[in-house]
Design an enzyme around this catalytic site. Structure first.
Site, mmCIF file in Angstrom:
data_model
loop_
_atom_site.group_PDB
_atom_site.id
_atom_site.type_symbol
_atom_site.label_atom_id
_atom_site.label_comp_id
_atom_site.label_asym_id
_atom_site.label_seq_id
_atom_site.Cartn_x
_atom_site.Cartn_y
_atom_site.Cartn_z
ATOM 1 N N PHE A 107 19.261 -19.040 -4.983
ATOM 2 C CA PHE A 107 18.857 -20.132 -5.857
ATOM 3 C C PHE A 107 17.840 -21.009 -5.141
ATOM 4 O O PHE A 107 18.070 -21.467 -4.028
ATOM 5 C CB PHE A 107 20.060 -20.967 -6.299
ATOM 6 N N VAL A 108 16.694 -21.226 -5.787
ATOM 7 C CA VAL A 108 15.614 -21.983 -5.148
ATOM 8 C C VAL A 108 15.243 -23.223 -5.964
ATOM 9 O O VAL A 108 15.376 -23.235 -7.192
ATOM 10 C CB VAL A 108 14.360 -21.097 -4.940
ATOM 11 N N GLY B 39 10.354 -25.946 -15.796
ATOM 12 C CA GLY B 39 10.196 -25.411 -14.451
ATOM 13 C C GLY B 39 8.765 -25.078 -14.050
ATOM 14 O O GLY B 39 8.392 -25.179 -12.887
ATOM 15 N N ARG C 18 12.722 -31.233 -8.369
ATOM 16 C CA ARG C 18 11.463 -30.687 -8.904
ATOM 17 C C ARG C 18 10.248 -31.189 -8.125
ATOM 18 O O ARG C 18 9.221 -30.521 -8.058
ATOM 19 C CB ARG C 18 11.285 -31.095 -10.379
ATOM 20 N N LYS D 163 12.620 -12.928 -8.512
ATOM 21 C CA LYS D 163 13.771 -12.622 -7.664
ATOM 22 C C LYS D 163 13.951 -11.115 -7.650
ATOM 23 O O LYS D 163 13.999 -10.481 -8.715
ATOM 24 C CB LYS D 163 15.052 -13.258 -8.229
ATOM 25 N N ASP E 48 14.216 -14.214 -13.265
ATOM 26 C CA ASP E 48 15.535 -13.954 -12.680
ATOM 27 C C ASP E 48 16.154 -12.786 -13.456
ATOM 28 O O ASP E 48 15.903 -11.620 -13.141
ATOM 29 C CB ASP E 48 16.355 -15.245 -12.761
HETATM 30 P P1 IMP Z 1 15.965 -15.721 -16.564
HETATM 31 O O1 IMP Z 1 15.949 -15.868 -18.050
HETATM 32 O O2 IMP Z 1 17.316 -15.370 -16.017
HETATM 33 O O3 IMP Z 1 14.860 -14.849 -16.021
HETATM 34 O O4 IMP Z 1 15.763 -17.160 -15.974
HETATM 35 C C1 IMP Z 1 14.562 -17.750 -15.996
HETATM 36 C C2 IMP Z 1 14.674 -19.258 -16.000
HETATM 37 O O5 IMP Z 1 15.853 -19.743 -15.313
HETATM 38 C C3 IMP Z 1 13.489 -19.754 -15.236
HETATM 39 O O6 IMP Z 1 12.438 -20.065 -16.107
HETATM 40 C C4 IMP Z 1 14.029 -20.960 -14.511
HETATM 41 O O7 IMP Z 1 13.796 -22.111 -15.305
HETATM 42 C C5 IMP Z 1 15.512 -20.735 -14.374
HETATM 43 N N1 IMP Z 1 15.848 -20.243 -13.022
HETATM 44 C C6 IMP Z 1 16.168 -18.979 -12.654
HETATM 45 N N2 IMP Z 1 16.407 -18.894 -11.358
HETATM 46 C C7 IMP Z 1 16.233 -20.140 -10.850
HETATM 47 C C8 IMP Z 1 16.327 -20.691 -9.528
HETATM 48 O O8 IMP Z 1 16.607 -20.019 -8.513
HETATM 49 N N3 IMP Z 1 16.066 -22.016 -9.432
HETATM 50 C C9 IMP Z 1 15.751 -22.803 -10.496
HETATM 51 N N4 IMP Z 1 15.628 -22.317 -11.736
HETATM 52 C C10 IMP Z 1 15.871 -21.001 -11.905
HETATM 53 MG MG MG Z 2 12.200 -22.018 -16.780
#
Ligand code: IMP
Ligand code: MG
Length: 192
Positions: A162-163, A54, A175, A141, A113
């Site tokens: 979701f983005v 990402g 992407r 977020k 997130d």
């Molecule tokens: P976390 O571990 O829940 O903080 O998620 C982080 C990872 O989930 C990020 O590095 C992203 O790769 C993916 N992610 C979280 N939210 C989104 C979103 O809204 N769009 C796309 N990827 C996301």
């Molecule tokens: Mg990621």
């Protein structure tokens, strides 16, 4: 296209997307982030740990604006498996390189997130005995009920939706879009 313009057809999978942060705004903010990072690490050498996939586009833009000595290390982390928007913690995470021992490390990711990915990465990096660990994330977020780790260099705060685009994906699609867009979720009202 200006931020907030409604109904921009993406041409991918026929989905209608809404721009959340335009490419122009992202580029201006990346300039500012790079200036802050360069000031912080002036005269020092930095290892940037980029979180794939990402952060790919953000990372490529950011490092080209950093006029400091830096080494690049990449790590893979994934939270989603296939076409889903629910992050229930990390699915898999790669191995942090031994190269970071005794060095200043900056972890660069696309979005915070739940914060599970960043927490796990910080923990892994600390185990390798770096000189310092900081974090840089393009997006956070806003989720008041979730205890996200603090970020040292943050691009934008966004609503809990979701983005996709600017490196972020849904099922490995989108992407390549230059803007950051909200992806309407079936069964989930916008902003819910
Ligand atoms: P976390 O571990 O829940 O903080 O998620 C982080 C990872 O989930 C990020 O590095 C992203 O790769 C993916 N992610 C979280 N939210 C989104 C979103 O809204 N769009 C796309 N990827 C996301
Ligand atoms: Mg990621």
């Amino acid at each position: 296209m200006a931020d907030g313009d409604a109904a921009a057809p993406s041409g991918q999978a026929g989905t209608i997307l809404r721009v959340v942060v335009s490419a122009e705004r992202i580029h201006r903010r990346v300039d500012e982030l790079a200036a802050s990072i360069a000031q912080c690490y002036q005269g020092r050498e930095l290892v940037i740990l980029g979180v794939m996939t990402g952060a790919l586009v953000f990372l490529a833009d950011l490092i080209r604006r950093l006029p400091i000595n830096l080494r690049l290390s990449l790590i893979s982390a994934s939270s989603y498996d296939g076409p889903t928007i629910c992050s229930n913690g990390i699915k898999s995470i790669g191995e942090v390189s031994d190269m970071i021992e005794g060095r200043d490390v900056l972890i660069v990711d696309d979005i915070l997130d739940s914060g599970h990915t960043m927490r796990a990465l910080i923990e892994q990096v600390r185990r390798k005995d770096p000189k310092s660990v900081r974090t840089c994330v393009l997006l956070r977020k806003v989720r008041p009920s979730v205890d996200q780790p603090a970020v040292d260099f943050l691009g934008f705060e966004i609503a809990d939706e979701f983005v996709v685009g600017y490196g972020l994906d849904f099922d490995n699609l989108y992407r390549n879009l230059p803007d950051l867009n909200a992806l309407p979720c079936p069964g989930r009202p916008e902003g819910a």
